[in-house]
Motif scaffolding. Structure first.
Motif, short mmCIF file in Angstrom:
data_model
loop_
_atom_site.label_atom_id
_atom_site.label_comp_id
_atom_site.label_asym_id
_atom_site.label_seq_id
_atom_site.Cartn_x
_atom_site.Cartn_y
_atom_site.Cartn_z
N GLY A 191 0.22 8.95 -2.61
CA GLY A 191 1.13 8.31 -3.55
C GLY A 191 0.72 6.87 -3.84
N HIS A 192 1.19 6.34 -4.96
CA HIS A 192 0.78 5.00 -5.41
C HIS A 192 1.32 3.90 -4.49
CE1 HIS A 192 -1.23 6.04 -9.20
NE2 HIS A 192 -0.39 7.05 -9.25
N ALA A 193 2.47 4.12 -3.87
CA ALA A 193 3.00 3.09 -2.96
C ALA A 193 2.05 2.89 -1.78
CB ALA A 193 4.38 3.50 -2.46
N CYS A 194 1.51 3.98 -1.26
CA CYS A 194 0.53 3.88 -0.17
C CYS A 194 -0.77 3.24 -0.67
CB CYS A 194 0.24 5.25 0.43
SG CYS A 194 1.52 5.84 1.55
N GLY A 195 -1.15 3.57 -1.90
CA GLY A 195 -2.33 2.94 -2.47
C GLY A 195 -2.18 1.44 -2.55
N ASP A 196 -1.00 0.99 -2.97
CA ASP A 196 -0.74 -0.45 -3.03
C ASP A 196 -0.81 -1.08 -1.64
OD1 ASP A 196 -0.43 -0.30 -5.74
OD2 ASP A 196 1.76 -0.49 -5.73
N ARG A 197 -0.24 -0.39 -0.65
CA ARG A 197 -0.28 -0.90 0.73
C ARG A 197 -1.72 -1.03 1.21
NH1 ARG A 197 3.21 3.29 3.79
NH2 ARG A 197 2.01 2.48 5.56
N LEU A 198 -2.55 -0.07 0.86
CA LEU A 198 -3.95 -0.13 1.27
C LEU A 198 -4.63 -1.35 0.66
CD1 LEU A 198 -6.44 2.77 1.57
CD2 LEU A 198 -7.10 0.75 0.27
N LEU A 199 -4.39 -1.61 -0.62
CA LEU A 199 -5.02 -2.76 -1.29
C LEU A 199 -4.55 -4.07 -0.68
CD1 LEU A 199 -4.89 -1.65 -5.04
CD2 LEU A 199 -6.84 -1.56 -3.46
N PRO A 252 -4.77 2.11 7.82
CA PRO A 252 -3.76 1.47 6.98
C PRO A 252 -2.38 2.09 7.01
CG PRO A 252 -5.27 2.73 5.62
CD PRO A 252 -5.82 2.76 7.02
N PHE A 253 -2.28 3.36 7.40
CA PHE A 253 -1.00 4.05 7.33
C PHE A 253 -0.58 4.55 8.72
CE2 PHE A 253 -3.17 5.39 3.22
CZ PHE A 253 -2.72 4.26 2.53
N SER A 254 0.50 4.01 9.23
CA SER A 254 0.99 4.45 10.54
C SER A 254 1.42 5.91 10.52
CB SER A 254 2.16 3.57 10.99
OG SER A 254 3.22 3.63 10.05
#
Length: 302
Positions: A191-199, A252-254
């Motif tokens: 999802g895009h929210a996770c993509g933003d978190r990665l950036l 990046p993602f717990s």
């Protein structure tokens, strides 16, 4: 000579001008009485500038920081701090003092900060000037990551090329483009929210690995730029390789603890009197070469 130096230091203690020197890692080396009193520093204390600002922000003293998210403000400020040889600006302090401050940065990244109290002189129009300064900072900051944006990065690229044209002994600077690998798949999968978190996490990690005189910013999407003054191509490649290794180790993602990612990078050295568009194109071509070779690697321009 020693006696003259002692007298100079004594004058610095007596003056009402704020005086401080920071090294290339942004650690305070010297500050006079006025600076220490205003920013709540003990006599023998030599903190890093971000730690000093963080401490004073939470204690509601020192520089007034209007942003509710201090860490985001700090990230954006550090991406621009010390990147130009000289800048001047106004700032206010929690005790009501209004300062005119200048920052002078030498070629090694050391910074001289000087400030004068202009509270009696500049009361009129203060709110308007504050709003102007906030708007200017916003125009140079990437909204998502809080680091420098494309406009600020390109200005620093031009600065590096112009300094390269004037340099006689220093090594050429380099420009690198970093592109997160398989970013569309990240958005599609998580999802895009996770993509933003990665950036955001990517920007935060790389920001901790650059020198004071380097400039790191977001070009757009999953693409980032890195201006590396006074670095040879092998030095630049080594620095970016170290960044790639650090990014590979990130998780990046717990909620997805096994997920990891990488980036590809292209590096081009600045040539004397070269147009910034040509330098950008050579770095972009090197990035394309890295992508074609399998991604997750750093390539130098031909």
């Amino acid at each position: 000579m020693e006696g003259k130096l002692r007298r100079i230091l004594r004058f610095m203690e007596l003056t009402d001008v704020f005086f401080a020197v920071f090294d290339e890692e942004d650690r305070l080396l010297f500050a006079n009485r006025k600076y220490r009193e205003t920013f709540f520093l003990e006599a023998e204390e030599n903190p890093y500038w971000p730690d000093l600002m963080r401490r004073n922000f939470h204690a509601r003293r020192g520089t007034v920081i209007s942003s509710p998210d201090f860490e985001l403000w700090l990230k954006g400020t550090l991406s621009r701090r010390g990147k130009v040889p000289f800048r001047a600006f106004e700032t206010d302090v929690h005790d009501g003092t209004w300062l005119w401050m200048t920052e002078t940065v030498d070629e090694d990244g050391w910074m001289l900060c000087l400030a004068s109290d202009i509270t009696p002189l500049r009361a009129q129009g203060r709110t308007l000037r504050q709003e102007r300064d906030i708007a200017l900072r916003s125009s140079l900051t990437d909204d998502l990551t809080g680091i420098a944006n494309r406009r600020f990065l390109m200005e620093r690229l031009v600065d590096m090329i112009e300094r390269e044209a004037e340099a006689t002994r220093s090594p050429p600077g380099c420009f690198a483009i970093l592109d997160v690998d398989n970013f569309k798949q990240v958005n599609d999968r998580f999802g895009h929210a996770c993509g933003d978190r990665l950036l955001v996490g990517f920007a935060q990690k790389i920001s901790t690995l650059v020198r004071r005189i380097d400039c790191f910013g977001r070009l757009g999407g999953e693409e980032f730029g890195l201006v590396l003054p006074r670095m040879t191509p092998p030095e630049a490649a080594g620095a970016v390789e170290a960044m790639l290794e650090a990014v590979r180790a990130l998780r990046p993602f717990s909620e997805h603890p096994d997920f990891s990612y990488s980036f590809s990078a292209g590096i081009a050295p600045a040539n004397c009197r070269e147009d910034q568009a040509d330098l950008y194109a050579r770095a972009d071509a090197a990035l394309y070469k890295a992508k074609r070779a399998g991604k997750n690697r750093v390539c130098l321009s031909d």
